[in-house]
Every structure is written in structure tokens, then in C-alpha cells.
Enzyme design. Sequence first.
Site, PDB file in Angstrom:
ATOM      1  N   GLU A 189       0.826  -1.202   0.000  1.00 23.18           N
ATOM      2  CA  GLU A 189       0.000   0.000   0.000  1.00 23.18           C
ATOM      3  C   GLU A 189       0.868   1.264   0.000  1.00 23.18           C
ATOM      4  O   GLU A 189       0.514   2.267  -0.608  1.00 23.18           O
ATOM      5  CB  GLU A 189      -0.955  -0.037   1.208  1.00 23.18           C
ATOM      6  CG  GLU A 189      -2.079   0.966   1.073  1.00 23.18           C
ATOM      7  CD  GLU A 189      -3.256   0.694   2.000  1.00 23.18           C
ATOM      8  OE1 GLU A 189      -3.469  -0.475   2.405  1.00 23.18           O
ATOM      9  OE2 GLU A 189      -3.962   1.661   2.317  1.00 23.18           O
ATOM     10  N   GLU A 199       2.127   1.847  -3.494  1.00 22.45           N
ATOM     11  CA  GLU A 199       1.037   2.409  -4.285  1.00 22.45           C
ATOM     12  C   GLU A 199       0.842   3.891  -3.931  1.00 22.45           C
ATOM     13  O   GLU A 199       0.671   4.746  -4.804  1.00 22.45           O
ATOM     14  CB  GLU A 199      -0.223   1.614  -3.933  1.00 22.45           C
ATOM     15  CG  GLU A 199      -1.372   1.752  -4.874  1.00 22.45           C
ATOM     16  CD  GLU A 199      -2.593   0.962  -4.371  1.00 22.45           C
ATOM     17  OE1 GLU A 199      -2.511   0.367  -3.268  1.00 22.45           O
ATOM     18  OE2 GLU A 199      -3.611   0.958  -5.064  1.00 22.45           O
ATOM     19  N   CYS A 259      -8.692  -2.092   3.679  1.00 21.96           N
ATOM     20  CA  CYS A 259      -8.665  -3.334   4.456  1.00 21.96           C
ATOM     21  C   CYS A 259      -9.951  -3.605   5.207  1.00 21.96           C
ATOM     22  O   CYS A 259     -10.117  -4.653   5.789  1.00 21.96           O
ATOM     23  CB  CYS A 259      -7.457  -3.387   5.387  1.00 21.96           C
ATOM     24  SG  CYS A 259      -7.042  -1.821   6.087  1.00 21.96           S
ATOM     25  N   SER A 308      -7.228   1.936  -2.474  1.00 17.71           N
ATOM     26  CA  SER A 308      -6.015   1.144  -2.689  1.00 17.71           C
ATOM     27  C   SER A 308      -6.434  -0.182  -3.290  1.00 17.71           C
ATOM     28  O   SER A 308      -7.471  -0.736  -2.913  1.00 17.71           O
ATOM     29  CB  SER A 308      -5.324   0.911  -1.338  1.00 17.71           C
ATOM     30  OG  SER A 308      -4.487  -0.223  -1.431  1.00 17.71           O
ATOM     31  N   LYS A 352     -16.028  -9.614   7.400  1.00 15.73           N
ATOM     32  CA  LYS A 352     -15.064 -10.527   6.766  1.00 15.73           C
ATOM     33  C   LYS A 352     -15.746 -11.812   6.317  1.00 15.73           C
ATOM     34  O   LYS A 352     -15.250 -12.504   5.434  1.00 15.73           O
ATOM     35  CB  LYS A 352     -13.932 -10.867   7.737  1.00 15.73           C
ATOM     36  CG  LYS A 352     -13.131  -9.668   8.200  1.00 15.73           C
ATOM     37  CD  LYS A 352     -12.008  -9.311   7.257  1.00 15.73           C
ATOM     38  CE  LYS A 352     -11.278  -8.062   7.746  1.00 15.73           C
ATOM     39  NZ  LYS A 352     -10.417  -7.471   6.732  1.00 15.73           N
ATOM     40  N   GLU A 397     -13.823 -12.657  -6.202  1.00 12.28           N
ATOM     41  CA  GLU A 397     -12.452 -12.288  -6.547  1.00 12.28           C
ATOM     42  C   GLU A 397     -11.430 -13.094  -5.748  1.00 12.28           C
ATOM     43  O   GLU A 397     -10.283 -13.234  -6.160  1.00 12.28           O
ATOM     44  CB  GLU A 397     -12.176 -10.806  -6.246  1.00 12.28           C
ATOM     45  CG  GLU A 397     -13.100  -9.811  -6.913  1.00 12.28           C
ATOM     46  CD  GLU A 397     -14.307  -9.468  -6.063  1.00 12.28           C
ATOM     47  OE1 GLU A 397     -15.254 -10.287  -6.089  1.00 12.28           O
ATOM     48  OE2 GLU A 397     -14.312  -8.451  -5.377  1.00 12.28           O
TER      49      GLU A 397
HETATM   50  S1  SF4 Z   1     -14.005  -5.073  12.318  1.00 12.18           S
HETATM   51 FE1  SF4 Z   1     -14.353  -5.367  10.152  1.00 12.18          FE
HETATM   52  S2  SF4 Z   1     -15.949  -3.936   9.635  1.00 12.18           S
HETATM   53 FE2  SF4 Z   1     -15.100  -3.316  11.582  1.00 12.18          FE
HETATM   54  S3  SF4 Z   1     -13.518  -1.885  11.113  1.00 12.18           S
HETATM   55 FE3  SF4 Z   1     -12.536  -3.843  11.243  1.00 12.18          FE
HETATM   56  S4  SF4 Z   1     -12.572  -4.581   9.170  1.00 12.18           S
HETATM   57 FE4  SF4 Z   1     -14.019  -2.942   9.227  1.00 12.18          FE
END
Ligand code: SF4
Lengths: 175, 629, 573
Positions: free
Chosen positions: C277, C280, C297, C317, C356, C364
Site C-alpha cells: 500500500e 502504491e 482493508c 487502494s 469478513k 475475486e
Molecule cells: S471489524 Fe471489520 S468492519 Fe469493523 S472496522 Fe474492522 S474490518 Fe471494518
Amino acid sequence: MTTLEQSVVRDEGLNTINVDDNVAAAVKRYGTNQSALIPILQEMQEQYRYLPKDVLNSVAEALQLSPATVYGVATFYAQFSLEPKGKYVIKVCDGTACHVRGSLPVYEAICERVGLEKGKSTTKNRRYTIETVSCLGACGLAPVVTINDKVYGQMTPQAIVMILDMLEEEETSHA
Amino acid sequence: MLKNRADILDVQREYNEAVKKTKAQILVCAGTGCVANGSLLVYDELQAELEKRNLDITIDYLLEEHEQADDNGIAAIKSGCHGFCEQGPLVRIEPEGILYTKVKPEDASSIIDALVSGDVVERLLYHDPNTGEVYPKENEIPFYKYQQRVVLRHCGVIDPEDIRAYIAVGGYEGAAQALSLTSEDVVNEVLTSNLRGRGGGGFPAGRKWSIAASQEADQKYIICNGDEGDPGAFMDRSIMEGDPHSVIEGMMIAGYAIGASKGYIYVRAEYPLAVKRLKKAISDARKYGLLGENILGSGFSFDVQVKEGAGAFVCGEESALIASIEGERGMPRPKPPFPAVSGLWGKPTIINNVETLANLPHILRRGSDWFKSIGTESSPGTKTFALTGEVLNTGLVEVPMGRTINEVVFKIGGGIRGGGKLKAVQIGGPSGGCLTEEFLDLPLDFDSLRQAGAMIGSGGLVVMDENTCIVEVARFFMNFIQNESCGKCVFCREGTLHMLDILQRIVDGKGTLEDLDLLVEIGETVQIGSLCGLGKTAPNPVLSTLENFRDEYLAHVVEKRCPAGVCQGLKRYQIMDDKCKGCGLCARKCPAEAISGKVGKPFVIDPEKCIKCGACVTVCKFKAIEEVA
Amino acid sequence: MGWLMVNGKSVTLNGETSVLEVVRNAGVDIPTLCHHPDLSVYGACRMCLVDIDGRGIVAACHTPPEEGMVIRTNTAMVRRLRKMALELILARHDGECTTCDRSGNCKLQEYAHRFGVDDVRFERTEERLPIDNSGVTVIRDPNKCILCGECVRMCGELQGIGVLDFAHRGSDMVVSTAFNQDIRETDCVNCGQCAAICPTGALTIRSQIQEAWDAINDSTKTVVVQIAPAVRVAIGEEFNLPPGQSSMGQLVTALRTMGVSKVFDTSFAADITVIEETKEFIERVQSGQNIPQFTSCCPAWVKYAEQFYPEYLDNLSSCRSPQQMLGSLVKKHYSKELGIPAQDLFMISIMPCTAKKFEAQRDEFTTDGAPDVDLVITTQELARMIKEAGIDYPSLEETPLDQPFGFVTGAGIIFGVTGGVSEAVLRQAYEILTEQELKDVVFSDVRGYEGLRSCEIVINEMPIRLAVVNGLANAKKVLEDMRAGKVHYHLVEVMACPGGCIGGAGQPITNVNRHVRYERGAGLYRDDKRLPMHKSQQNPAVAALYENWLGYPGSKTAHETLHTTYTCRKKSN
Ligand code: SF4
Ligand SMILES: Cc1cc2nc3c(=O)[nH]c(=O)nc-3n(C[C@H](O)[C@H](O)[C@H](O)COP(=O)(O)O)c2cc1C
Ligand code: SF4
Ligand code: SF4
Ligand code: SF4
Ligand code: SF4
Ligand code: SF4
Ligand code: SF4
Ligand code: SF4
Ligand code: FES
Ligand code: FES
Ligand code: FES
């Protein structure tokens, strides 16, 4: 004031109207603040006689509100309906004056005459929507019934059934 | 464009001179009630008669916006009632102020004859059914005589769609007076007048204003509360329809006092005619320079806009009303902050009721001393009531504060319809209470009523006689509240649901004594615990009737009997042994197979099976079946 | 400074805005079901009623404190009202506690017990509304909803989305999506915060515990686990350890005991993220193209951007999130090293994050048609599995992580807290731009918990403007201001959850308390300090990976393995 005839005519050709254009026209008039939401919905309700899903989504998009918010407002106010209403909207006043003078028997007589199912407000054939309202401000004439905005005063179960008989006759002769 | 106070007086003079030139005016009431009774045919007939004789007499509707009665003779009108519809169709002869009642089309020629010869048609005058006395003039009839009309004074008297007519009777003079004072002086004048809010709470308008006036803000708002949700009240509607300029003038005065330049009138969805009249009045006021920039050369600018409600009683509550204008669900918000500090879009906002605002032009024009000379010390001025129910003269009534229920119901209202006995007076609608005969001499003012456990509320006054079931009325109000609760807070949303449930059980004949205790217990917690006024007052009709009419509740739950004979669930049909011939016809007609017996012997009804359809009663040739309460 | 009386004790006022705050600060608890300090005041549950002399019964949450008030929180009337409120709520509540996901963690259950509601005297609602089971993360059971509106305000006020709102009114009122459609059809970004704040079991996170056990028990699979940075400082709370106490060693032991083959640290991939990152970022700054660069992220943020701001997708990114980088590395590279075919490796992520779960299912992120990350379970789910397995977590011995993906630096660890990604990137960008060693690695400007922080950092005479955001409503604000030309940033870090991933909806439910979140954040910064290395570029295992396989940052292999593309998900035009 709209007459019975006009409001019935308005009901037809409902789906031919372009939703986004209509909404855009209303938004032009009322602006894009959230305070425009209710006036716009009122106008849409007036035009379509209910609030189709497409309309609500389109309004949400135009005012940059979440669809859930628009849905929440539309389901809060009694004036809005998300279901298509019947050709004839019958409102039975159940305000205090009318109630005390026997509006419920009138209401029941109507439901029975048009064959309304329990828990529903519109008949299966979409001909009638029956609602109760609180005080139409004509308490002197209690009990009061309106059919598509026409006021009928001093109603009795017998009188309202007579009126409905006539409407039915008209309907069947048209068909 | 009126530029100053002198311009107002000019309009006044011109208009009044023009009126003086006409010889006589015949005013036909075209309010809802009168049209239903055929006033339009009366109008046509009068018109024809005038044409026939080629007379120069103007004839006018008291209220227009009418439509032909349909073939059934059933009226189709949208307008507020002006008071005496019971006696309609009404025809008034001006300038004498003669009132004809129950006029029929065939009376037209007699009326014109009398008019020409300077007589009156005696048989059409109001005959008091109680005393037999005859009254030629409207203002002598007891219904009007005992009233004192301040805010209703122009309703039905002037053309609400003609701003000149309003100016001619002194309209906008109050605003001109206000603009000649400092805004502090205006606030003080209203404080001194002790004008208390007519929207229900009775909070002094001046006190509320001074809070808003002292706020620093780039924008402030005045909102006129025309939501009038109480089912059975229609005084605000009459004012907005019959005298819209008085509302606008009141808002102007309030706006000037607190430093607001923008006002909204929030009108109930069910009042399209009020909306129309108000919009017309606003546009006329703009044309005359009475709204807009630099009003009457004072440097003060003010404008008003109408907002239509969308069908929610709770939107009469201030914070819900604000939410609704802002385009949200009409759910009340926690207070503080109060609207006077942070209201519409976070700006200081004053919300006043229609009637409160309509008092202001009079107060400013005639002074707070005049105002305080009416009514009682703690509640000065008049109050309008919507008199309905089993009273002879239903309609709108305006009396000085402090008159007794007795005077209103009997002197003005003419007593109980059909000569029955008064059982109770429900006052204040869904947030009010039920008063018994005992309270007949209770003065109608904010504090006395509150002490009696009731409330002026919006001013709905429902008269009930022996044929009204108090428990059923309590259930009715609870049902209304349940439908109108916004659903936000636990007590109101859930508590009223269970209260309704219990009341339904009682009228269905399934209530128990414990139910009565539970009603009180939930009711008290709902009163104390709810977030907004709706919930806080919702249990009033139930708790007040439980207190004042406990016997009637007991009859329902213990004896399983409805003393008024209203509750379907408690009706019983009984075959009288002595009358029954044992023909068996009823048994064959009973849809529930509830009747049995041996032919020739008296038959019996099984109350468990009976669905109370009443078919047997109709069918029995010997009238042997009776309904027992 | 003013004072008032709480239950007969004098209490000094310290600028509190509500009686509730004052009373709680004075050590007296008042029950609340609709109040949360991060959200606007609502006033609906009426649980917080107190008695104030001269005022009567008022709701503490929306009554401002005043000098000289005499407040009582436990009078007979107050108790009666509370109990009645609970009884009324329960009359309509589907109280099947034994099978409820929130049992033991439910405010309603706790209060019903605490305030002695032993009987409900009203007719209970029998009718049940359908449960919306469609969500990848959030499951809605309206029969358990008490209409406190916390979810509505969470999604609307903090996330700026408004997937949920009230519908209908009075006793028909419900919390609903638009048209009551399945939540899967809505703009929900799966952040799970609505469920985290829900006081009952009306909103819960889809549990995939069974799938995790199935994989562990499947003898044909080799189960590889990765653990996100924020998990280590929170999971202990489920076992009575203080928040913020890092327990990575125990975590590894627990997982091994349960039958997992390899345990890796997502922070390792975070180091790679930093390297990719930063490269980039420097390219963009130097070319002036697609500035600002948004971090990528947080999958909730990514979905948000795809739905509402597709015109800014080029500014994101292109780096995959650390979870997906590690998944990809394991499936594409490590499987070969191990000699196990990718489809026989089963990767489970332990995440503080519910989004997640959605990210792992994106098309992807697959290798040879199989997902790079097979299963995502939350901190909470893992804690439950540990309890189910009968493991006494606090007393476990510590076990080191597996290599090669177990070697981490402090930069990768602080990814778990808001501002961490920015700080890690700055630590590297500084060295690249100045070609000098960075001595003081702490960029305190980007630290903190405010929802929107911005600062300017001058490196090599070049001012770099940063915005650090948590809560998507703040992201919206930045985007709108950017669109209006009011602000100009170089780097914008966006995390959907309050405080970043330490406040993720998969964390122990205590994360709705901001003080708990602060402790967790402090725990991550402590770990950063304790570790020998603080910069991603120092990580020898990462360097080795580049040398052996990836080549150099931004290489073709790096792109195929570690980067991604975005799709516009805007509903209409
Ligand atoms: S826990 Fe998951 S949704 Fe919450 S900030 Fe972290 S990555 Fe983003
Ligand atoms: C549920 C509820 C409904 C109300 N409805 C009305 C209404 O219809 N009209 C009105 O003027 N005030 C209504 N009020 C009172 C208003 O909230 C407010 O107090 C009033 O408009 C203030 O004006 P006033 O001071 O001039 O009376 C209502 C209050 C509650 C709690
Ligand atoms: S008291 Fe009733 S109307 Fe008022 S906020 Fe509570 S639920 Fe809504
Ligand atoms: S119809 Fe009348 S008379 Fe005949 S059995 Fe019935 S009650 Fe008796
Ligand atoms: S009232 Fe109807 S149901 Fe009852 S006994 Fe008579 S016929 Fe039968
Ligand atoms: S939400 Fe709470 S009270 Fe309701 S069933 Fe679940 S654990 Fe029990
Ligand atoms: S406490 Fe609850 S779960 Fe336990 S046995 Fe009793 S009812 Fe069942
Ligand atoms: S998960 Fe996040 S985006 Fe989805 S409804 Fe809940 S708060 Fe809103
Ligand atoms: S779903 Fe949960 S947070 Fe949302 S209103 Fe219902 S109980 Fe409250
Ligand atoms: S109560 Fe029916 S019109 Fe007023
Ligand atoms: S309608 Fe004519 S007096 Fe009421
Ligand atoms: S916490 Fe105060 S009303 Fe819910």
C-alpha cells in the site's frame, strides 16, 4: 372537489405513468430536503391512489434518503397506503359524536354488504376499500360516511346498504 | 399594497360603504348540515323568486363550496359547521339579523313577501321546544344569547375568502397595533392578558413567548397547530375555514413578538377546505402587503406557509409535529430541549393552537384589560366547545371561561335530546375525563377541570344519556389511543394495548374483578411513565370512569349486565314462558342451533350457543322472545 | 462546580449532560435499554426513570442535571414502573432464552432477573413474525425486538446507511428493512454493529461454529487458522481476563488443542499490506493521480464505497485486506511449500469482524475455484468453541505461532486500532521518501478515537494530509466534503467500526463500551512497543517471501496474489 366519476377515471391507466418522471416533477416543486418527503408522498398518493414500491424507491433516491426511512414514513401516516385501494374508498366516521350515535352498526352493515374479509380493508375484487376515520368535522350529521369524498350524513345501516345497492347496480351494468 | 395603518382604515371605510348601499342580504347557510337538509334548493327557489319580481336584493351563501345534493337528497359538502345545524336549513336576513329555521323551498315566496313588506314569517322563526317562546333575531335565541363569541365572531358572518371583508370588521388592526409597539411590549401585553393556550395544556402564551424571544438565533419559527385530532372537536376547523385571516394575523403578532420571520400552519389532512381557505388568505395577505417584506412600513418581515398533515393524531404533540414538518415519522422527541429553545431544525420555535392565535388580534386591538374582563381571573377569555352527543342543539359554542357545564348543556344546548336523563359529560376527548351530574355546576376553566380530574383539552364536550354505556365509551377512547399511539415508548405502546384488551374483555362479558385492578395499575404507570402527552393522558377516560362510574363496571364484570343495554357481548335473549306457544319456528330459524324444546311446550335458548343474531326475535309471531340486559 | 444529591449522597457535577450520566458516575447503576452514549438520546424504554424532588418521575437519560437536584433512583414507585415496563415488554417477547443466541449476554434477560419480574399478567402475544435468515452476517428475529431503536440509530447515525428503520406505528411498529425485504437484498455492509448494540437476541450474527467443527473433524482437510490483530486483546474478556490483555500464546494453544494444524497471524499479512500500500501511495502522490488514496482493508467500507460512491473506486487502494492476502498466500504459495493441494487446505480466519464473512465469499478471492479463506468465525464464536471444548483458557500455557506467517512487527499489530494502518504506512513512507531511518515510530497525530481526525505530516518538506475515519457516516462526510472541494487529502483511512477493529461486531459484546475499546487499543499499542520491530519493512519473513516468490512490491505476482479490483454496486442510476 373530486366527484365519484373523476376519481374513478383517475384510477385507470395507472401503470402507464412513468414513475421517475413523476417523482422528478414533484421533487422540482418541493426541493430535495427531507422536509419535502411528506408533500411529495402526498402528491404521489393522490396520483396513484397508493404508493407503489417503485415510487418509494424513486423518492428515496431523489431525496438521498435510505429506502427504509421512506418506507418508515410511508407506513407511519394513515393517509398513505402501500396497497392499491379499491375503486370506491368508503370512510366511516368513528369520531366520538358518530360513535355515540351508532357508527359501528353502519360500518358492519357496509362490510357485510360488500363482503369484506375479516382483517382486510379492501375487497377481493378491489372495488371497495373501507376505513374508519376520526371525526370529519360534520358531527351535527352523525353518523357520517364518505364515499370517494362525497359526504353522506345521518346514516343508518339500512340507508347505507341502499346506497351501496345502487353503486353495485351501476357497476354491474357497466361491466 | 397597504403601506401603513391609515391604508387599512381606508379599505375598511370603502368596504363598509359599499355594503351599506345594498338594501338587504339573504344569507343561506351552506354548511354541511344545512345542505344535507336541502338548503341549496332553498337558495335556488329564493333566487327564482327574486328574479321573478326583479328585486335588487343580494343573496349569498353563508358558506360556499357546495355541491348539488344527489338523487337521494343526501348532501355532499365539505365544510365546518357553524353552530346551529340542528335547526337547518338556516336563512338569515341582513341587516336585521332575522333568523329563519328549518326553511323549505316552498317558503321562499313568503320570505320575500315579508322582506318586501318589512314583516317576518312567524312560523319560520325559532320556537324554543322547551318554553314555546318565539325568537325573531338570531342573537336572542338562547343557543346564541348565552354565548359570547370572540374567536367565532366572524365565522358565518363575513366572507372568509375576501380579505376586505376581514379588514372591514377591524381585521389587521391588531397587527398594526403590535407593529407600533416594541416586541417586548407585545410580549408583555400578552403576558398581562394571561392568555392561556387553547390547545389543551393551558400554558400561558406570553410565558412561552418570552423564552423564545430571549433566545439568540439567526432564525426562529412560529407554528400554528391546526392538527385538531380530537375525534369530536371541530372548532379550529371552523376558525380556519370561516376566519382564516384571524389566524394569520395572530401568527404575525406572535412572529413579531419573538422575532420570527417564518411561520407554518400545520393543518390536519382531513381538512382540505381549511387548507384551501388558508392558502387563499395567505396569498391575499401577500398581495395587500400584510405578509412579506417590511410589513406596513415597520421593517418587520414575515411569511407563512401551509403544511398538510398526513393522518396521525400524535402529530398534534409539539415535537411530533416538528418531526413531521421535517419529513420524519411523527414520533415525539424527548424534552428538554423545549421547542421554544430548540425546535424546528433546531431553531427556537413557538407552537400555538389555532384558537390561541385567533385571540391575539382581539387582544392587541382591544387591550389586555378588555380580555381579562371576560372569563375568570386565572382563565381569562372565552373558550369554544364542540357540543355533541345526546344533546338537543349540537354544534359549536363559545362561552366565557368559567361558565358551568349546566349552562352549556342545558341553557345553550337545550338539554338532552329526546328528554332523557343526563348521565355523564365527557370532556377533553381522549385525554379528558368523564364527569357525572355532580359536576354540573363545575366552572369550565383550566384549573377547576384539572382539579376534577378532567381536562378542557381541545374542548370536545360529549353529552351522554342513560343509553350510553360508559364502559363502552372508555373502550372507544382506548381504541382510538391504541390506533394513534406512535409506538415509541413502552408504556403507551404496550400498556394501552393491554388496557384495550381488558376493556374489550369487559364489554364482551368476560371481564373479572382482577381486571379492574389491573386496569388501574397499568393506567397509573402509563400516566407516569410515558414519554409524551398522548401516553400521559391516555388512561384518563378509563381511570376517571372507573372512579366515577364504578357501579357500571361492576355491573359488567360481576352481574354480566350492561345497564345501558349497549354491549352486544352482554346481551341475552330469553324466551318468555308465558308468551311462548311452542311453535318451534324460532328453533328452525336459529343459525346457531341454540334453541330447543318440544312442540307445544315453551322453548328455551342456550345462552352458550346463542350468537345474538336476533333472528329469533324477528321471527316469533307471539313476541315471546325478549332481549334482556 | 455544582452539586446535587443522589440517593442521599452529595455528588459533584463534572459537566455531565444527563442525570443518567451523573448518577452512573456516582457509582449507582440505572437500567437502560434504549440509551447509548455513542448515539443520540431516544427516550423510549422508560427503564431509566428516577424520582426528582419537585419534578416527580422523569427519565434520567434525557433530563439535564441541575444544581441542587435531589434524585432518588430506587423508590417504590420507580421500582414499580420499571417492573411494569419489563412486564409489558415480556408480554410480547419470544422469551425462549435457552435456545437464544444472546442468553447470558442479554440485557433484557438480566433486567428481568434483576428486577424480579416473576410473572407476566397480561395475555402474551402468540403470533410470531418470520425470522430473516437471509443475511450473510446479520439475522433478524423481530419476535425478540423490544423496539429500543439502537440498531436504527447505529446504522443511521454512525454508519450513515439506514438499512433498518421503524415501520408502521403503535403496537404494530416494527424495526424493518425497506418493504421488509431480506437483509441480503439491502445496502447492509455487514459491519454487524447493529447486532453488537442490540440489547436482545433480535439481531444476531450468523454463527458458523458448526462449520468450523466440521472442518476440524474432517480428516481429509488440513486446517490452517489465521488470527487478526484485534482478537488477541479481546478474547480474554470472555474468560474474565481484563480487556486489553493480550493472550495470543493461549489462543494458539487452545486452537492446537482443538485440533487445528497451523496457526498464523494476520498481522504478518498486514505487514505485506503496508509494503504494497505504501508503494502504491508513493506512486500516487508522485504522479498526482487518484489522490487521495483510501485504505481498503475494511470490507464494510469497501462495500459501502462500491454501493454509494462508485466514482471514487479508483481512489481505493487496490490492496486486498490482510485476511485475503494471507488466504491467497496460503492457497497459492504455502500449499505448494507444504505439498498439500489447495483444496485440501481449509483456512479459517478468526476475526473481530463480521464483514469478513462476506469478504471471504467474494468471487475475486479464490484460488482454483476454491475460496482463499474458507470460513470466518468471530472472536465470540471462537470463545464459545473454546468453552464448548472445555478448555480452561486463562490457565493455558503459551505456544508460539507457526512459521513462516507467524513473524510479526508492531506495524502489523496496530492495524487493529483506528489510525493504525495510517501509522504503519507512515513508518514506511517516511523511510522511503527521506531515505533515512525513522527513529521515533509513534505518530501521535493519527492516534485517538474521534470518529474523524485529520492532520498534516511533513515528510521531506512534503506535506501529507491525512484523514483517519471510523464510522461510515464520517467517511460519508469526508467524501461529501471532497466532492464539494472543501477538503484535500492524500491518504484517508476508513474503518467502519467504532475505534477500528478492536470495536468490531465479532468481539465480545462488551465492545459497545468505549472504555473497553480503549483498553483493547492500549493493549495493541503495548504489543507494538514490546515487539522488537515496529516497521513492516523490518519483517525478515516478509523480506524472505518477496525474495523467494513475490519478487518486489507491486510486481506481477504481487498483483495477482495481493491486489484486487472493485465493482460498482449502485442500485439504480
Ligand atoms: S471489524 Fe471489520 S468492519 Fe469493523 S472496522 Fe474492522 S474490518 Fe471494518
Ligand atoms: C397527543 C397530543 C395531541 C395534541 N393535539 C393537539 C391539537 O390537535 N391541536 C393543538 O392545538 N394542540 C394539540 N396538542 C397540544 C400541543 O402539543 C401544544 O401543547 C399546543 O399546540 C400548544 O399551543 P397552545 O399553547 O396555544 O395551546 C396535543 C398534544 C398532545 C400530547
Ligand atoms: S406516549 Fe405514546 S405517542 Fe407518546 S411517545 Fe410514547 S408511544 Fe409515542
Ligand atoms: S317462535 Fe315464539 S312462540 Fe314459537 S317457539 Fe319460538 S318463542 Fe315460542
Ligand atoms: S339470537 Fe340468533 S343465535 Fe341467539 S337464539 Fe336467537 S336466533 Fe339463535
Ligand atoms: S433476547 Fe434475551 S430475554 Fe429474549 S430470549 Fe433471548 S436471552 Fe432471553
Ligand atoms: S432456570 Fe431456566 S433454563 Fe434453567 S431449568 Fe429453569 S427454566 Fe430451565
Ligand atoms: S450490519 Fe451494519 S450496515 Fe448492516 S444493518 Fe447492521 S449496522 Fe447497518
Ligand atoms: S433489533 Fe435490537 S437494537 Fe434494534 S430495536 Fe430491536 S431490540 Fe433494539
Ligand atoms: S365525530 Fe363523526 S363527524 Fe365528528
Ligand atoms: S350547517 Fe348550517 S348551521 Fe351548521
Ligand atoms: S434509557 Fe432512558 S428511556 Fe430508555
